[in-house]
Design a protein around this motif. Structure first.
Motif, short mmCIF file in Angstrom:
data_model
loop_
_atom_site.label_atom_id
_atom_site.label_comp_id
_atom_site.label_asym_id
_atom_site.label_seq_id
_atom_site.Cartn_x
_atom_site.Cartn_y
_atom_site.Cartn_z
N ALA A 202 0.83 -1.21 0.00
CA ALA A 202 0.00 0.00 0.00
C ALA A 202 0.86 1.26 0.00
CB ALA A 202 -0.93 0.01 1.20
N SER A 250 -1.42 13.52 -3.39
CA SER A 250 -2.55 12.62 -3.16
C SER A 250 -3.07 12.77 -1.74
CB SER A 250 -2.13 11.17 -3.43
OG SER A 250 -1.77 10.99 -4.77
N LYS A 254 -6.63 14.28 -1.00
CA LYS A 254 -7.47 13.14 -0.61
C LYS A 254 -7.82 12.25 -1.82
CE LYS A 254 -9.50 15.18 3.53
NZ LYS A 254 -8.54 16.29 3.62
N SER A 255 -6.82 12.00 -2.67
CA SER A 255 -6.99 11.14 -3.84
C SER A 255 -6.08 9.92 -3.70
CB SER A 255 -6.63 11.92 -5.12
OG SER A 255 -5.30 12.40 -5.07
N ARG A 256 -6.24 8.97 -4.59
CA ARG A 256 -5.46 7.73 -4.52
C ARG A 256 -4.21 7.86 -5.37
NH1 ARG A 256 -8.27 3.43 -2.43
NH2 ARG A 256 -7.02 1.87 -3.52
N SER A 258 -1.03 6.51 -7.68
CA SER A 258 -1.07 5.55 -8.77
C SER A 258 -0.63 4.15 -8.36
CB SER A 258 -0.19 6.03 -9.92
OG SER A 258 1.17 6.17 -9.48
N LEU A 260 -1.65 2.49 -5.84
CA LEU A 260 -2.76 1.76 -5.23
C LEU A 260 -3.74 1.32 -6.31
CD1 LEU A 260 -3.58 3.82 -2.02
CD2 LEU A 260 -2.48 1.59 -2.15
#
Length: 262
Positions: A202, A250, A254-256, A258, A260
């Motif tokens: 992760a 990220s 609050k984004s994912r 790359s 993940l």
């Protein structure tokens, strides 16, 4: 290289290296040593891998030296013994220095060189029924090639005791002394292993490798101006990298990132 003493499987970013000599309790011989060296050298060179699981078939994790190998060594000259021990030392180094994090799945007993394998891993999960023994002194020998790794894992004081007594450690004792990180019931071993591998994968792939290098490079070093500058350079390097920039953005957005899935 063709592998016969090992089973190797790769699924996505995770490789699994399994000792496959259960009939001799996964004991070392020349072949297994050569295969482990090659496997960790080859897997460590792969940029796509993010974790390597070291496991074993059968009831024992690794019983140390194979009896037939020991019989052959009994007639070795000093030069032959030195060459043989050097190959074992090179194998241990290939595992310990592998840039990819290594997680050991210890389902059964680890004796002598098997303890060395465990000590070379970055994270160790053991079944509560597993036992550990630095048994070399019982044979009039010493745990020399595995010594640097075991002393780092157990600490000097515990090593002073268990090197000279060759007492057996149960999994709980091994955990208290730092050789093992997690002890679980045998039926929970794979769930805990999967949890730890998921935690590793992760994280940023380059950051994980840099973290592993950092621990090895700073352990037991005096905190000098040179070391302080080295650590400042390391964080500057990774902050300025594409992965570091993406990870921070990220988090802030609050984004994912790359790395993940989904």
């Amino acid at each position: 290289m063709t592998f016969s003493a090992l089973h190797i499987a790769v699924a996505g970013p995770v490789a699994r290296v399994t000792l496959n000599r259960p009939e001799v309790r996964n004991a070392f011989n020349e072949g297994l040593i050569a295969e482990l060296t090659a496997a960790f050298t080859e897997l460590g060179a792969r940029e796509d891998l993010r974790a390597i699981v070291l496991a074993a078939e059968g009831k024992a994790f690794c019983a140390g030296a194979d009896l037939n190998w020991m019989k052959a060594m009994a007639g070795y000259s000093w030069e032959e013994n030195h060459a043989d021990a050097t190959r074992l030392a090179d194998m241990l180094w290939a595992i310990y220095s592998c840039p990819v994090p290594v997680v050991a799945r210890v389902q059964g007993d680890a004796y002598a060189g098997g303890v060395g394998l465990v000590a070379c891993a970055d994270i160790v999960v053991a079944a509560d029924t597993a036992g550990f023994c630095l048994s070399e002194a019982k044979l009039g020998l010493l745990p020399a090639t595995i010594g640097p790794y075991v002393v780092r894992a157990l600490g000097e004081q515990a090593s002073r005791r268990y090197f000279v007594t060759a007492e057996r450690l149960d999994a709980a004792q091994a955990q208290r002394l730092g050789l093992v990180h997690e002890v679980v019931a045998a039926e929970a071993l794979d769930a805990k292993l999967d949890e730890l591998v998921a935690a590793i994968t992760a994280n940023g792939p380059a950051a994980v490798r840099a973290c592993k290098r950092l621990v090895k490079d700073v352990a037991a070093r005096e905190i000098t101006p040179e070391l302080r500058d080295d650590t400042a350079r390391r964080i500057a390097d990774i902050r300025a990298s594409a992965e570091g920039r993406e990870g921070v953005q990220s988090f802030l957005n609050k984004s994912r990132p790359s790395w993940l899935p989904g």
